[in-house]
Design a protein around this motif. Structure first.
Motif, PDB file in Angstrom:
ATOM      1  N   LYS A   1       3.929 -15.212  10.881  1.00  0.00           N
ATOM      2  CA  LYS A   1       4.418 -16.712  11.920  1.00  0.00           C
ATOM      3  C   LYS A   1       5.749 -16.183  12.235  1.00  0.00           C
ATOM      4  CE  LYS A   1       1.636 -19.985   9.508  1.00  0.00           C
ATOM      5  NZ  LYS A   1       1.823 -21.461   8.466  1.00  0.00           N
ATOM      6  N   ARG A   2       6.347 -15.230  11.242  1.00  0.00           N
ATOM      7  CA  ARG A   2       8.031 -15.008  11.154  1.00  0.00           C
ATOM      8  C   ARG A   2       7.632 -13.362  12.473  1.00  0.00           C
ATOM      9  NH1 ARG A   2      12.014 -10.979   6.582  1.00  0.00           N
ATOM     10  NH2 ARG A   2       9.342 -10.754   6.255  1.00  0.00           N
ATOM     11  N   VAL A   3       6.815 -12.887  12.019  1.00  0.00           N
ATOM     12  CA  VAL A   3       6.950 -11.213  13.560  1.00  0.00           C
ATOM     13  C   VAL A   3       6.371 -12.306  14.801  1.00  0.00           C
ATOM     14  CG1 VAL A   3       6.137  -9.940  13.293  1.00  0.00           C
ATOM     15  CG2 VAL A   3       6.587  -9.825  11.223  1.00  0.00           C
ATOM     16  N   VAL A   4       5.438 -12.899  13.832  1.00  0.00           N
ATOM     17  CA  VAL A   4       5.094 -13.511  16.156  1.00  0.00           C
ATOM     18  C   VAL A   4       5.941 -14.255  16.717  1.00  0.00           C
ATOM     19  CG1 VAL A   4       3.195 -15.175  16.827  1.00  0.00           C
ATOM     20  CG2 VAL A   4       2.484 -13.172  14.865  1.00  0.00           C
ATOM     21  N   SER A   5       6.656 -14.947  15.510  1.00  0.00           N
ATOM     22  CA  SER A   5       7.813 -15.485  16.189  1.00  0.00           C
ATOM     23  C   SER A   5       8.780 -15.145  16.818  1.00  0.00           C
ATOM     24  CB  SER A   5       8.670 -16.449  15.444  1.00  0.00           C
ATOM     25  OG  SER A   5       9.997 -17.127  15.592  1.00  0.00           O
ATOM     26  N   LEU A   6       9.004 -13.643  16.172  1.00  0.00           N
ATOM     27  CA  LEU A   6      10.485 -11.986  16.540  1.00  0.00           C
ATOM     28  C   LEU A   6       9.712 -11.902  18.027  1.00  0.00           C
ATOM     29  CD1 LEU A   6      11.393 -10.941  13.658  1.00  0.00           C
ATOM     30  CD2 LEU A   6      13.103 -11.423  14.997  1.00  0.00           C
ATOM     31  N   LEU A   7       8.477 -11.252  18.027  1.00  0.00           N
ATOM     32  CA  LEU A   7       8.181 -10.618  19.120  1.00  0.00           C
ATOM     33  C   LEU A   7       7.910 -11.596  20.335  1.00  0.00           C
ATOM     34  CD1 LEU A   7       4.823  -8.457  17.060  1.00  0.00           C
ATOM     35  CD2 LEU A   7       7.319  -7.619  18.504  1.00  0.00           C
ATOM     36  N   LYS A   8       7.408 -12.713  20.277  1.00  0.00           N
ATOM     37  CA  LYS A   8       7.600 -13.803  21.295  1.00  0.00           C
ATOM     38  C   LYS A   8       8.914 -14.186  21.315  1.00  0.00           C
ATOM     39  CE  LYS A   8       3.350 -16.536  20.741  1.00  0.00           C
ATOM     40  NZ  LYS A   8       2.453 -18.109  20.507  1.00  0.00           N
TER      41      LYS A   8
ATOM     42  N   ILE B   1       8.621  -3.255  10.425  1.00  0.00           N
ATOM     43  CA  ILE B   1       7.991  -4.742   9.441  1.00  0.00           C
ATOM     44  C   ILE B   1       8.156  -4.903   8.044  1.00  0.00           C
ATOM     45  CG2 ILE B   1       6.544  -6.538   9.215  1.00  0.00           C
ATOM     46  CD1 ILE B   1       7.706  -5.834  12.320  1.00  0.00           C
ATOM     47  N   LEU B   2       7.611  -3.976   7.081  1.00  0.00           N
ATOM     48  CA  LEU B   2       7.331  -4.500   5.880  1.00  0.00           C
ATOM     49  C   LEU B   2       7.371  -2.840   4.931  1.00  0.00           C
ATOM     50  CD1 LEU B   2       6.849  -6.995   3.872  1.00  0.00           C
ATOM     51  CD2 LEU B   2       4.347  -6.644   4.317  1.00  0.00           C
ATOM     52  N   LYS B   3       7.781  -2.994   3.698  1.00  0.00           N
ATOM     53  CA  LYS B   3       7.819  -2.003   3.361  1.00  0.00           C
ATOM     54  C   LYS B   3       7.389  -2.352   1.993  1.00  0.00           C
ATOM     55  CE  LYS B   3      11.582   0.140   2.592  1.00  0.00           C
ATOM     56  NZ  LYS B   3      13.112   0.656   3.393  1.00  0.00           N
ATOM     57  N   GLY B   4       7.300  -1.004   1.176  1.00  0.00           N
ATOM     58  CA  GLY B   4       5.999  -1.425  -0.019  1.00  0.00           C
ATOM     59  C   GLY B   4       6.091  -0.225  -0.625  1.00  0.00           C
ATOM     60  N   TYR B   5       5.924  -0.442  -1.969  1.00  0.00           N
ATOM     61  CA  TYR B   5       6.026   1.174  -3.002  1.00  0.00           C
ATOM     62  C   TYR B   5       5.385   1.636  -3.831  1.00  0.00           C
ATOM     63  CZ  TYR B   5      10.910   1.692  -0.690  1.00  0.00           C
ATOM     64  OH  TYR B   5      11.655   2.334  -0.104  1.00  0.00           O
ATOM     65  N   LEU B   6       4.729   1.943  -4.599  1.00  0.00           N
ATOM     66  CA  LEU B   6       3.176   2.347  -5.188  1.00  0.00           C
ATOM     67  C   LEU B   6       4.200   1.520  -6.185  1.00  0.00           C
ATOM     68  CD1 LEU B   6       0.712   3.425  -4.846  1.00  0.00           C
ATOM     69  CD2 LEU B   6       0.985   5.162  -5.312  1.00  0.00           C
TER      70      LEU B   6
ATOM     71  N   TYR C   1       4.831   1.656   4.569  1.00  0.00           N
ATOM     72  CA  TYR C   1       5.444   0.613   5.657  1.00  0.00           C
ATOM     73  C   TYR C   1       4.330   0.159   6.364  1.00  0.00           C
ATOM     74  CZ  TYR C   1       4.998   4.784   8.669  1.00  0.00           C
ATOM     75  OH  TYR C   1       4.862   6.190   9.301  1.00  0.00           O
ATOM     76  N   LEU C   2       4.762  -0.847   7.445  1.00  0.00           N
ATOM     77  CA  LEU C   2       4.004  -1.467   8.285  1.00  0.00           C
ATOM     78  C   LEU C   2       5.155  -1.204   9.778  1.00  0.00           C
ATOM     79  CD1 LEU C   2       2.351  -4.402   6.939  1.00  0.00           C
ATOM     80  CD2 LEU C   2       1.243  -2.473   7.855  1.00  0.00           C
ATOM     81  N   GLN C   3       4.440  -0.458  11.180  1.00  0.00           N
ATOM     82  CA  GLN C   3       5.517  -1.347  11.746  1.00  0.00           C
ATOM     83  C   GLN C   3       4.358  -1.369  13.137  1.00  0.00           C
ATOM     84  OE1 GLN C   3       6.667   2.593  12.860  1.00  0.00           O
ATOM     85  NE2 GLN C   3       8.412   2.928  11.842  1.00  0.00           N
ATOM     86  N   ILE C   4       5.443  -2.091  14.400  1.00  0.00           N
ATOM     87  CA  ILE C   4       4.614  -2.281  15.043  1.00  0.00           C
ATOM     88  C   ILE C   4       5.633  -1.876  16.380  1.00  0.00           C
ATOM     89  CG2 ILE C   4       4.568  -4.223  17.173  1.00  0.00           C
ATOM     90  CD1 ILE C   4       4.008  -6.584  14.759  1.00  0.00           C
ATOM     91  N   LEU C   5       4.475  -1.429  17.484  1.00  0.00           N
ATOM     92  CA  LEU C   5       5.368  -0.559  18.577  1.00  0.00           C
ATOM     93  C   LEU C   5       4.945  -1.032  19.777  1.00  0.00           C
ATOM     94  CD1 LEU C   5       4.151   3.096  17.873  1.00  0.00           C
ATOM     95  CD2 LEU C   5       6.097   2.411  16.970  1.00  0.00           C
TER      96      LEU C   5
ATOM     97  N   LYS D   1      14.230  -7.216   5.563  1.00  0.00           N
ATOM     98  CA  LYS D   1      14.226  -7.601   6.900  1.00  0.00           C
ATOM     99  C   LYS D   1      13.161  -6.429   7.592  1.00  0.00           C
ATOM    100  CE  LYS D   1      19.600  -8.785   7.133  1.00  0.00           C
ATOM    101  NZ  LYS D   1      20.366  -8.758   7.435  1.00  0.00           N
ATOM    102  N   VAL D   2      13.410  -7.532   8.948  1.00  0.00           N
ATOM    103  CA  VAL D   2      12.624  -7.063   9.820  1.00  0.00           C
ATOM    104  C   VAL D   2      12.994  -5.698  10.935  1.00  0.00           C
ATOM    105  CG1 VAL D   2      10.948  -6.984  12.322  1.00  0.00           C
ATOM    106  CG2 VAL D   2      10.970  -8.419  10.073  1.00  0.00           C
ATOM    107  N   THR D   3      13.704  -4.599  10.956  1.00  0.00           N
ATOM    108  CA  THR D   3      14.140  -4.225  11.578  1.00  0.00           C
ATOM    109  C   THR D   3      13.952  -3.351  12.825  1.00  0.00           C
ATOM    110  OG1 THR D   3      14.780  -2.318   9.873  1.00  0.00           O
ATOM    111  CG2 THR D   3      15.760  -3.639   9.431  1.00  0.00           C
TER     112      THR D   3
END
Length: 127
Positions: A115-122, A68-73, A83-87, A58-60
């Protein structure tokens, strides 16, 4: 005129450092998502695509700090996550006209997520 300004931020779980272009804020969700995906691409190149990103997560967070996104090596959840975030902040001034970093290759998962993130931010910025 008051509006939102956005900044992309990425965290390197292995090196335990943050990647962002400090003075780079963007006016549109599309620009910041492009920047965020370029930072992700940079980490993927550094780690030879061994980061397993959790696209189904989920985007939290709030509009001011959206995770936005989490990943593990190698998918190892015992390691520190990438991780990826937008402030975003309210800004009275128009942000300087800065071009975001561009992504060279966009996967299908990245495209759906963007697309999901752009829509959420808008949607959140219109409230």
């Amino acid at each position: 005129m008051t509006g939102l300004s956005y900044q992309a931020k990425a965290g390197d779980g292995f090196k335990k450092k943050m990647l962002k272009r400090t003075d780079h804020w963007f006016n549109t969700p599309q620009e910041v998502v492009s920047e965020m995906l370029a930072l992700k691409e940079k980490m993927d190149l550094i780690y030879e695509n061994k980061i397993k990103w959790e696209y189904d997560g989920k985007v939290t967070g709030t509009i001011s700090k959206m995770n936005i996104l989490k990943g593990y090596l190698r998918g190892d959840r015992r390691t520190k996550p990438f991780y990826l975030q937008i402030l975003s902040v309210q800004s009275d001034d128009e942000v300087r006209d800065i071009s975001p970093l561009e992504v060279n290759k966009l996967s299908e998962n990245d495209e759906e997520m963007s697309k999901r993130v752009v829509s959420l931010l808008k949607n959140k910025s219109n409230k």
